[in-house]
Design an enzyme around this catalytic site. Structure first.
Site, PDB file in Angstrom:
ATOM      1  N   ASN A 166      -6.133   5.125  -3.397  1.00 52.29           N
ATOM      2  CA  ASN A 166      -4.757   5.294  -3.831  1.00 52.29           C
ATOM      3  C   ASN A 166      -4.303   6.727  -3.570  1.00 52.29           C
ATOM      4  OD1 ASN A 166      -2.438   5.721  -5.651  1.00 52.29           O
ATOM      5  ND2 ASN A 166      -2.930   3.659  -6.337  1.00 52.29           N
ATOM      6  N   THR A 167      -3.067   6.883  -3.142  1.00 53.04           N
ATOM      7  CA  THR A 167      -2.559   8.206  -2.772  1.00 53.04           C
ATOM      8  C   THR A 167      -1.857   8.931  -3.922  1.00 53.04           C
ATOM      9  OG1 THR A 167      -0.505   7.222  -1.978  1.00 53.04           O
ATOM     10  CG2 THR A 167      -2.272   7.565  -0.361  1.00 53.04           C
ATOM     11  N   TYR A 195       0.854  -1.174   0.000  1.00 57.02           N
ATOM     12  CA  TYR A 195       0.000   0.000   0.000  1.00 57.02           C
ATOM     13  C   TYR A 195       0.896   1.232   0.000  1.00 57.02           C
ATOM     14  CZ  TYR A 195       1.135   0.220   4.936  1.00 57.02           C
ATOM     15  OH  TYR A 195       1.806   0.294   6.119  1.00 57.02           O
ATOM     16  N   HIS A 196       0.290   2.373  -0.036  1.00 53.02           N
ATOM     17  CA  HIS A 196       1.052   3.617  -0.085  1.00 53.02           C
ATOM     18  C   HIS A 196       1.049   4.254   1.293  1.00 53.02           C
ATOM     19  CE1 HIS A 196       1.002   3.229  -4.407  1.00 53.02           C
ATOM     20  NE2 HIS A 196      -0.280   2.979  -4.327  1.00 53.02           N
ATOM     21  N   PRO A 197       2.126   4.103   2.054  1.00 51.47           N
ATOM     22  CA  PRO A 197       2.130   4.698   3.389  1.00 51.47           C
ATOM     23  C   PRO A 197       2.079   6.221   3.318  1.00 51.47           C
ATOM     24  CG  PRO A 197       4.275   3.785   2.869  1.00 51.47           C
ATOM     25  CD  PRO A 197       3.371   3.423   1.741  1.00 51.47           C
TER      26      PRO A 197
END
Length: 169
Positions: free
Chosen positions: A118-119, A58-60
């Site tokens: 999503n970042t 994932y996108h931290p």
């Protein structure tokens, strides 16, 4: 710890099922090069393997949260902080890091709360806004002066002919 327990559980599940035993299946015992000095399936081997191959999927974000500086003004260092109070903001609304000069954080880490998607697009937006802040700051600090067919950047308080003080709106 959860990954460690889960890895051991899955390996045990594979090797001890009836179907697995009936077909004579076995796990390929090819140790990782970083962990080959450890005994296969030992706790130490699993710990080494987990450290060597795990990664985030994932996108931290949110590690340098943005927020007001009230935390620093009202926080008594001798007072025992609660969990919710211990999450201090790192940057202000102009993405400048508190208690420093000349440092900004311009990435997804400034999100005070991690979003549920999503970042990528929010990170692009933060980058665009951050670059605007940096450009605005430096155009207000410098004068662009033409001399000998070259452009030089001088401090704003320098007064010379043919200087332009630019502003970004």
């Amino acid at each position: 710890m959860v990954v460690f327990t889960g890895t051991k559980f899955i390996l045990n599940l594979y090797e001890n099922t009836t179907t697995y035993k009936n077909i004579g299946a076995q796990l390929i015992r090819r140790p990782l090069s970083l962990c080959k000095h450890l005994e296969w399936k030992s706790d130490e081997y699993h710990a080494c393997m987990i450290k060597a191959i795990t990664q985030t999927l994932y996108h931290p974000a949110g590690t340098c949260a943005m927020g007001p500086d009230d935390f620093y003004k009202n926080n008594d260092s001798n007072k025992k902080m609660k969990r919710s109070d211990s999450i201090a903001p790192v940057v202000d609304s102009l993405l400048r890091v508190y208690k420093t000069t000349g440092l900004r954080v311009i990435d997804a880490s400034v999100m005070p709360v991690i979003i549920n998607s999503n970042t990528n697009i929010p990170s692009i937006m933060i980058g665009e806004i951050g670059s605007y802040f940096v450009r605005r700051y430096w155009t207000e600090q410098t004068a662009i002066c033409r001399s000998n067919f070259r452009y030089t950047f001088l401090p704003q308080n320098t007064i010379q002919k043919q200087c332009v003080y630019s502003k970004i709106y």
